[in-house]
Motif scaffolding. Structure first.
Motif, PDB file in Angstrom:
ATOM      1  N   ASN A 101       0.920  -1.104  -0.065  1.00 47.40           N
ATOM      2  CA  ASN A 101       0.059   0.103  -0.190  1.00 47.40           C
ATOM      3  C   ASN A 101       1.037   1.392   0.075  1.00 47.40           C
ATOM      4  OD1 ASN A 101      -2.445   1.444  -0.061  1.00 47.40           O
ATOM      5  ND2 ASN A 101      -2.392   1.598   1.921  1.00 47.40           N
ATOM      6  N   LEU A 102       1.789   1.553  -0.678  1.00 50.14           N
ATOM      7  CA  LEU A 102       2.628   2.431  -0.926  1.00 50.14           C
ATOM      8  C   LEU A 102       2.266   3.412  -2.335  1.00 50.14           C
ATOM      9  CD1 LEU A 102       6.205   0.787  -0.417  1.00 50.14           C
ATOM     10  CD2 LEU A 102       5.057   2.274   1.318  1.00 50.14           C
ATOM     11  N   SER A 103       2.453   4.523  -2.295  1.00 49.24           N
ATOM     12  CA  SER A 103       2.055   5.455  -3.294  1.00 49.24           C
ATOM     13  C   SER A 103       3.319   5.612  -4.329  1.00 49.24           C
ATOM     14  CB  SER A 103       1.708   6.708  -2.650  1.00 49.24           C
ATOM     15  OG  SER A 103       2.740   7.229  -1.995  1.00 49.24           O
ATOM     16  N   VAL A 104       2.791   6.328  -5.137  1.00 50.06           N
ATOM     17  CA  VAL A 104       3.757   6.755  -6.340  1.00 50.06           C
ATOM     18  C   VAL A 104       3.813   8.183  -6.358  1.00 50.06           C
ATOM     19  CG1 VAL A 104       3.775   4.561  -7.546  1.00 50.06           C
ATOM     20  CG2 VAL A 104       2.146   6.216  -8.275  1.00 50.06           C
ATOM     21  N   ASP A 105       4.897   8.720  -6.914  1.00 42.43           N
ATOM     22  CA  ASP A 105       4.784  10.283  -7.006  1.00 42.43           C
ATOM     23  C   ASP A 105       4.367  10.706  -8.610  1.00 42.43           C
ATOM     24  OD1 ASP A 105       7.030  10.535  -8.842  1.00 42.43           O
ATOM     25  OD2 ASP A 105       8.282  10.407  -7.052  1.00 42.43           O
ATOM     26  N   PRO A 106       4.094  11.804  -8.907  1.00 41.40           N
ATOM     27  CA  PRO A 106       3.584  11.918 -10.382  1.00 41.40           C
ATOM     28  C   PRO A 106       4.595  11.442 -11.203  1.00 41.40           C
ATOM     29  CG  PRO A 106       2.643  13.889  -8.768  1.00 41.40           C
ATOM     30  CD  PRO A 106       3.812  12.958  -8.004  1.00 41.40           C
ATOM     31  N   ALA A 107       5.680  11.734 -11.224  1.00 39.36           N
ATOM     32  CA  ALA A 107       6.584  11.472 -12.246  1.00 39.36           C
ATOM     33  C   ALA A 107       6.862  10.072 -12.336  1.00 39.36           C
ATOM     34  CB  ALA A 107       8.095  11.926 -11.987  1.00 39.36           C
ATOM     35  N   GLU A 108       6.698   9.415 -11.309  1.00 36.64           N
ATOM     36  CA  GLU A 108       6.793   7.955 -11.257  1.00 36.64           C
ATOM     37  C   GLU A 108       5.526   7.391 -12.056  1.00 36.64           C
ATOM     38  OE1 GLU A 108       6.900   4.518  -7.557  1.00 36.64           O
ATOM     39  OE2 GLU A 108       7.069   6.545  -7.186  1.00 36.64           O
ATOM     40  N   ARG A 109       4.328   7.913 -11.619  1.00 35.11           N
ATOM     41  CA  ARG A 109       3.337   7.489 -12.172  1.00 35.11           C
ATOM     42  C   ARG A 109       3.229   7.653 -13.697  1.00 35.11           C
ATOM     43  NH1 ARG A 109      -1.452  10.283 -11.756  1.00 35.11           N
ATOM     44  NH2 ARG A 109      -0.081  12.303 -12.422  1.00 35.11           N
ATOM     45  N   ASP A 110       3.667   8.777 -14.029  1.00 35.58           N
ATOM     46  CA  ASP A 110       3.558   9.125 -15.727  1.00 35.58           C
ATOM     47  C   ASP A 110       4.725   8.055 -16.295  1.00 35.58           C
ATOM     48  OD1 ASP A 110       1.894  10.922 -15.034  1.00 35.58           O
ATOM     49  OD2 ASP A 110       3.397  12.535 -15.255  1.00 35.58           O
ATOM     50  N   ARG A 111       5.798   7.781 -15.549  1.00 39.53           N
ATOM     51  CA  ARG A 111       6.783   6.963 -16.241  1.00 39.53           C
ATOM     52  C   ARG A 111       6.331   5.381 -16.317  1.00 39.53           C
ATOM     53  NH1 ARG A 111      12.477   6.855 -16.659  1.00 39.53           N
ATOM     54  NH2 ARG A 111      12.881   5.756 -18.608  1.00 39.53           N
ATOM     55  N   LEU A 112       5.706   4.802 -15.219  1.00 35.30           N
ATOM     56  CA  LEU A 112       4.963   3.535 -15.239  1.00 35.30           C
ATOM     57  C   LEU A 112       4.074   3.675 -16.128  1.00 35.30           C
ATOM     58  CD1 LEU A 112       4.723   2.943 -11.369  1.00 35.30           C
ATOM     59  CD2 LEU A 112       5.981   1.664 -12.917  1.00 35.30           C
ATOM     60  N   THR A 113       2.987   4.592 -16.405  1.00 35.08           N
ATOM     61  CA  THR A 113       1.839   4.325 -17.275  1.00 35.08           C
ATOM     62  C   THR A 113       2.522   4.506 -18.741  1.00 35.08           C
ATOM     63  OG1 THR A 113       0.692   6.028 -15.732  1.00 35.08           O
ATOM     64  CG2 THR A 113      -0.280   5.560 -18.111  1.00 35.08           C
ATOM     65  N   GLY A 114       3.472   5.355 -19.046  1.00 35.89           N
ATOM     66  CA  GLY A 114       4.296   5.300 -20.336  1.00 35.89           C
ATOM     67  C   GLY A 114       4.833   3.993 -20.698  1.00 35.89           C
ATOM     68  N   LEU A 115       5.597   3.344 -19.722  1.00 34.55           N
ATOM     69  CA  LEU A 115       6.292   2.116 -20.027  1.00 34.55           C
ATOM     70  C   LEU A 115       5.191   0.846 -20.221  1.00 34.55           C
ATOM     71  CD1 LEU A 115       8.946   2.547 -17.359  1.00 34.55           C
ATOM     72  CD2 LEU A 115       9.445   2.538 -19.829  1.00 34.55           C
ATOM     73  N   ALA A 116       4.179   0.780 -19.110  1.00 34.91           N
ATOM     74  CA  ALA A 116       3.131  -0.022 -19.195  1.00 34.91           C
ATOM     75  C   ALA A 116       2.527  -0.106 -20.619  1.00 34.91           C
ATOM     76  CB  ALA A 116       2.243   0.051 -18.211  1.00 34.91           C
ATOM     77  N   ALA A 117       2.166   1.014 -21.204  1.00 38.55           N
ATOM     78  CA  ALA A 117       1.445   1.131 -22.652  1.00 38.55           C
ATOM     79  C   ALA A 117       2.178   0.304 -23.649  1.00 38.55           C
ATOM     80  CB  ALA A 117       1.224   2.638 -23.041  1.00 38.55           C
ATOM     81  N   ASP A 118       3.369   0.435 -23.407  1.00 41.28           N
ATOM     82  CA  ASP A 118       4.453  -0.564 -24.387  1.00 41.28           C
ATOM     83  C   ASP A 118       4.826  -1.831 -24.047  1.00 41.28           C
ATOM     84  OD1 ASP A 118       4.442   1.970 -26.016  1.00 41.28           O
ATOM     85  OD2 ASP A 118       6.333   2.756 -25.127  1.00 41.28           O
ATOM     86  N   CYS A 119       4.184  -2.298 -23.172  1.00 39.96           N
ATOM     87  CA  CYS A 119       4.589  -3.746 -22.509  1.00 39.96           C
ATOM     88  C   CYS A 119       3.398  -4.572 -22.778  1.00 39.96           C
ATOM     89  CB  CYS A 119       4.954  -3.789 -20.974  1.00 39.96           C
ATOM     90  SG  CYS A 119       6.335  -2.788 -20.638  1.00 39.96           S
ATOM     91  N   PRO A 120       3.517  -5.900 -22.857  1.00 40.92           N
ATOM     92  CA  PRO A 120       2.470  -6.661 -22.936  1.00 40.92           C
ATOM     93  C   PRO A 120       1.341  -6.647 -21.672  1.00 40.92           C
ATOM     94  CG  PRO A 120       4.445  -8.038 -23.518  1.00 40.92           C
ATOM     95  CD  PRO A 120       4.921  -6.746 -23.132  1.00 40.92           C
ATOM     96  N   ASN A 121       0.274  -6.645 -21.906  1.00 41.51           N
ATOM     97  CA  ASN A 121      -0.796  -6.441 -20.632  1.00 41.51           C
ATOM     98  C   ASN A 121      -0.858  -7.604 -19.778  1.00 41.51           C
ATOM     99  OD1 ASN A 121      -2.286  -4.475 -19.049  1.00 41.51           O
ATOM    100  ND2 ASN A 121      -4.184  -5.140 -20.214  1.00 41.51           N
ATOM    101  N   VAL A 122       0.150  -8.297 -19.335  1.00 40.89           N
ATOM    102  CA  VAL A 122       0.065  -9.663 -18.841  1.00 40.89           C
ATOM    103  C   VAL A 122      -0.640  -9.262 -17.321  1.00 40.89           C
ATOM    104  CG1 VAL A 122       2.056 -10.086 -20.010  1.00 40.89           C
ATOM    105  CG2 VAL A 122       2.472  -9.237 -17.737  1.00 40.89           C
ATOM    106  N   PRO A 123      -1.065 -10.499 -16.861  1.00 45.09           N
ATOM    107  CA  PRO A 123      -1.513 -10.584 -15.649  1.00 45.09           C
ATOM    108  C   PRO A 123      -0.654 -10.418 -14.704  1.00 45.09           C
ATOM    109  CG  PRO A 123      -2.005 -12.601 -16.373  1.00 45.09           C
ATOM    110  CD  PRO A 123      -1.405 -11.807 -17.610  1.00 45.09           C
ATOM    111  N   VAL A 124      -0.939  -9.476 -13.313  1.00 46.59           N
ATOM    112  CA  VAL A 124      -0.033  -9.444 -12.381  1.00 46.59           C
ATOM    113  C   VAL A 124      -0.556 -10.184 -11.171  1.00 46.59           C
ATOM    114  CG1 VAL A 124       1.530  -7.989 -11.233  1.00 46.59           C
ATOM    115  CG2 VAL A 124       1.142  -7.622 -13.513  1.00 46.59           C
ATOM    116  N   HIS A 125      -0.109 -11.044 -10.341  1.00 46.21           N
ATOM    117  CA  HIS A 125      -0.800 -11.362  -9.072  1.00 46.21           C
ATOM    118  C   HIS A 125      -0.267 -10.610  -7.990  1.00 46.21           C
ATOM    119  CE1 HIS A 125      -2.672 -14.481  -6.743  1.00 46.21           C
ATOM    120  NE2 HIS A 125      -1.839 -14.160  -5.877  1.00 46.21           N
ATOM    121  N   ILE A 126      -1.197 -10.278  -6.994  1.00 46.31           N
ATOM    122  CA  ILE A 126      -0.888  -9.347  -5.948  1.00 46.31           C
ATOM    123  C   ILE A 126      -1.223 -10.165  -4.741  1.00 46.31           C
ATOM    124  CG2 ILE A 126      -1.230  -7.077  -4.647  1.00 46.31           C
ATOM    125  CD1 ILE A 126      -0.172  -6.714  -7.767  1.00 46.31           C
ATOM    126  N   THR A 127      -0.380 -10.387  -3.788  1.00 50.43           N
ATOM    127  CA  THR A 127      -0.607 -10.775  -2.378  1.00 50.43           C
ATOM    128  C   THR A 127      -0.492  -9.714  -1.451  1.00 50.43           C
ATOM    129  OG1 THR A 127      -0.057 -12.858  -2.900  1.00 50.43           O
ATOM    130  CG2 THR A 127      -0.342 -12.482  -0.854  1.00 50.43           C
TER     131      THR A 127
END
Length: 217
Positions: free
Chosen positions: A188-214
């Protein structure tokens, strides 16, 4: 002095910033596509006030088998298992550091990286945790993505930087950001705006694979 209207708009913007774009399931375990994981991360400004690495006690021997968390990760991630003697002294063995696609023989030269660094965790919410929660985070063997055996070179290149500032070998970037987002949601950790934007941009170019969360207990 700012006007009342401007203060109100700023407050509203902060509320929107802190809210996740998509709600995550309430279950303790769930699987969602990568882009939904990234979109679900809460966004907030970082705060490193008061950070001290010693606030995260590590490496402990949680199960009292003589092996510290570091040794447990090395044993778990070895491509060829090391010999274990005495009070969990490791020798030999072979590892693959996936950050930089490098193989190493023997445990010397390997660091155990907190995939989401301790300072980054502090910035993102761990500053409000108890000492016990921070110890649990620093020694998290409950999710194999949390702690990674990598070359000392790559770990020290990364240091305490987030995904907006450092990424591993391009061939494993999609793997890395999926693990990063999973660990942030796990704790339950947050991301800052620059981190969020980078993750969003990178994820858009990655396979939208399932990610398991525990979720962390």
């Amino acid at each position: 002095m700012r006007s009342v209207l401007r203060v109100g708009l700023a407050a509203a913007a902060l509320v929107a910033l802190a809210a996740p774009a998509h709600a995550v399931p309430a279950a303790e375990e769930f699987t969602v596509p990568l882009r939904e994981v990234v979109a679900a991360l809460p966004v907030a400004a970082e705060d490193r006030t008061g950070y001290d690495r010693d606030a995260f006690r590590h490496w402990i021997d949680a199960d009292r088998d003589g092996c510290s968390t570091r040794a447990e990760v090395l044993r778990d991630e070895a491509v060829d298992p090391p010999a274990v003697t005495g009070r969990c002294t490791l020798s030999g063995g072979r590892w693959h550091s996936w950050y930089d696609d490098t193989y190493l023989t023997g445990p010397r030269g390997l660091d155990i990286d907190h995939l989401v660094p301790l300072a980054e965790a502090w910035d993102s919410g761990a500053r409000s945790w108890s000492a016990q929660q921070r110890e649990a985070y620093a020694n998290d063997l409950g999710d194999p993505r949390a702690l990674v055996a990598v070359t000392a070179r790559s770990n020290r290149s990364k240091a305490d930087r987030d995904v907006a500032e450092w990424l591993p070998d391009p061939a494993v970037v999609c793997h890395y950001i999926g693990d990063w987002a999973a660990i942030k949601l796990r704790w339950n950790l947050s991301v800052d705006p620059a981190e969020r934007d980078r993750l969003t941009g990178l994820a858009a170019d990655c396979p939208n694979v399932p990610v398991h969360i525990t979720k962390a207990g």
